[in-house]
Design a protein around this motif. Structure first.
Motif, PDB file in Angstrom:
ATOM      1  N   LEU A 113     117.539 142.114  29.694  1.00 19.66           N
ATOM      2  CA  LEU A 113     117.325 143.223  28.756  1.00 19.66           C
ATOM      3  C   LEU A 113     116.414 142.800  27.613  1.00 19.66           C
ATOM      4  O   LEU A 113     115.426 142.121  27.833  1.00 19.66           O
ATOM      5  CB  LEU A 113     118.665 143.781  28.286  1.00 19.66           C
ATOM      6  N   ALA A 114     116.759 143.186  26.379  1.00 24.12           N
ATOM      7  CA  ALA A 114     115.897 142.848  25.240  1.00 24.12           C
ATOM      8  C   ALA A 114     115.967 141.344  24.973  1.00 24.12           C
ATOM      9  O   ALA A 114     117.049 140.756  25.020  1.00 24.12           O
ATOM     10  CB  ALA A 114     116.342 143.617  24.000  1.00 24.12           C
ATOM     11  N   PRO A 115     114.828 140.727  24.693  1.00 22.20           N
ATOM     12  CA  PRO A 115     114.855 139.282  24.425  1.00 22.20           C
ATOM     13  C   PRO A 115     115.603 138.981  23.124  1.00 22.20           C
ATOM     14  O   PRO A 115     115.335 139.593  22.096  1.00 22.20           O
ATOM     15  CB  PRO A 115     113.370 138.917  24.321  1.00 22.20           C
TER      16      PRO A 115
ATOM     17  N   VAL B  96     112.944 134.868  22.500  1.00 23.73           N
ATOM     18  CA  VAL B  96     111.723 135.008  21.700  1.00 23.73           C
ATOM     19  C   VAL B  96     111.132 133.627  21.407  1.00 23.73           C
ATOM     20  O   VAL B  96     109.926 133.408  21.531  1.00 23.73           O
ATOM     21  CB  VAL B  96     111.984 135.804  20.405  1.00 23.73           C
ATOM     22  N   ALA B  97     111.991 132.688  21.046  1.00 24.60           N
ATOM     23  CA  ALA B  97     111.529 131.318  20.777  1.00 24.60           C
ATOM     24  C   ALA B  97     110.921 130.705  22.038  1.00 24.60           C
ATOM     25  O   ALA B  97     109.885 130.029  21.984  1.00 24.60           O
ATOM     26  CB  ALA B  97     112.669 130.459  20.258  1.00 24.60           C
ATOM     27  N   ALA B  98     111.545 130.949  23.197  1.00 24.12           N
ATOM     28  CA  ALA B  98     111.011 130.424  24.461  1.00 24.12           C
ATOM     29  C   ALA B  98     109.660 131.061  24.783  1.00 24.12           C
ATOM     30  O   ALA B  98     108.756 130.383  25.277  1.00 24.12           O
ATOM     31  CB  ALA B  98     112.016 130.675  25.593  1.00 24.12           C
ATOM     32  N   CYS B  99     109.510 132.343  24.480  1.00 21.98           N
ATOM     33  CA  CYS B  99     108.225 133.022  24.698  1.00 21.98           C
ATOM     34  C   CYS B  99     107.139 132.427  23.804  1.00 21.98           C
ATOM     35  O   CYS B  99     106.011 132.196  24.250  1.00 21.98           O
ATOM     36  CB  CYS B  99     108.362 134.519  24.429  1.00 21.98           C
ATOM     37  N   LYS B 100     107.471 132.184  22.556  1.00 24.32           N
ATOM     38  CA  LYS B 100     106.499 131.584  21.639  1.00 24.32           C
ATOM     39  C   LYS B 100     106.085 130.192  22.127  1.00 24.32           C
ATOM     40  O   LYS B 100     104.903 129.837  22.097  1.00 24.32           O
ATOM     41  CB  LYS B 100     107.054 131.504  20.220  1.00 24.32           C
ATOM     42  N   ALA B 101     107.056 129.418  22.593  1.00 21.53           N
ATOM     43  CA  ALA B 101     106.763 128.080  23.111  1.00 21.53           C
ATOM     44  C   ALA B 101     105.884 128.170  24.360  1.00 21.53           C
ATOM     45  O   ALA B 101     104.959 127.364  24.533  1.00 21.53           O
ATOM     46  CB  ALA B 101     108.062 127.335  23.424  1.00 21.53           C
ATOM     47  N   LEU B 102     106.134 129.161  25.196  1.00 16.05           N
ATOM     48  CA  LEU B 102     105.329 129.368  26.391  1.00 16.05           C
ATOM     49  C   LEU B 102     103.878 129.671  25.991  1.00 16.05           C
ATOM     50  O   LEU B 102     102.939 129.111  26.554  1.00 16.05           O
ATOM     51  CB  LEU B 102     105.910 130.502  27.218  1.00 16.05           C
TER      52      LEU B 102
END
Length: 141
Positions: free
Chosen positions: A122-124, A129-135
């Motif tokens: 569902l919603a991050p 969100v932190a994992a997305c930024k690191a990606l």
């Protein structure tokens, strides 16, 4: 500055939120993120990019939406040797759509950043969100 595309398809806004976080990670790492919906970009625009990110939510029986699937089919033709970050959200299942997508891109010769796609239920949340930024940051390195 390195420009990095983040192309996404989102049905509820959850994958869009992930795309924006990947873009934020790119920008924070010194790159320039170009976060765009799949309907606003043509696959050949990515052909000269060494790396980029693709995001989509799971649909139906854990599969890509038709529009994103068609885009990915075009990307497969030039994916070899490129670093591709995959991400997306889901509401049911166990992430099979992402494993299939990562296998598909690997079979086309792409190098999947972190070796697998990043998924959020569902919603991050803060962690996602932190994992997305690191990606995103990894795409700038």
């Amino acid at each position: 500055m390195k420009e990095v595309y983040v192309v996404y398809w989102s049905s509820t806004g959850n994958t869009q939120a992930m795309a924006e976080a990947v873009g934020a990670g790119i920008n924070e790492a010194g790159g320039t993120a170009r976060v765009v919906e799949v309907s606003s970009v043509q696959a050949p625009e990515l052909e000269n990019q060494a790396c980029f990110a693709l995001g989509a939510s799971a649909m139906g029986a854990e599969e890509l939406d038709g529009e994103m699937d068609a885009f990915v089919s075009e990307v497969e033709a030039f994916a070899a040797g490129r670093q591709i970050a995959l991400f997306g959200s889901y509401d049911w299942g166990d992430g099979e759509w992402m494993r299939s997508w990562a296998d598909r891109m690997s079979s086309a010769g792409a190098v999947i950043v972190d070796g697998e796609g990043l998924i959020a239920n569902l919603a991050p949340d803060e962690e996602a969100v932190a994992a997305c930024k690191a990606l995103g940051a990894k795409l700038v390195q």
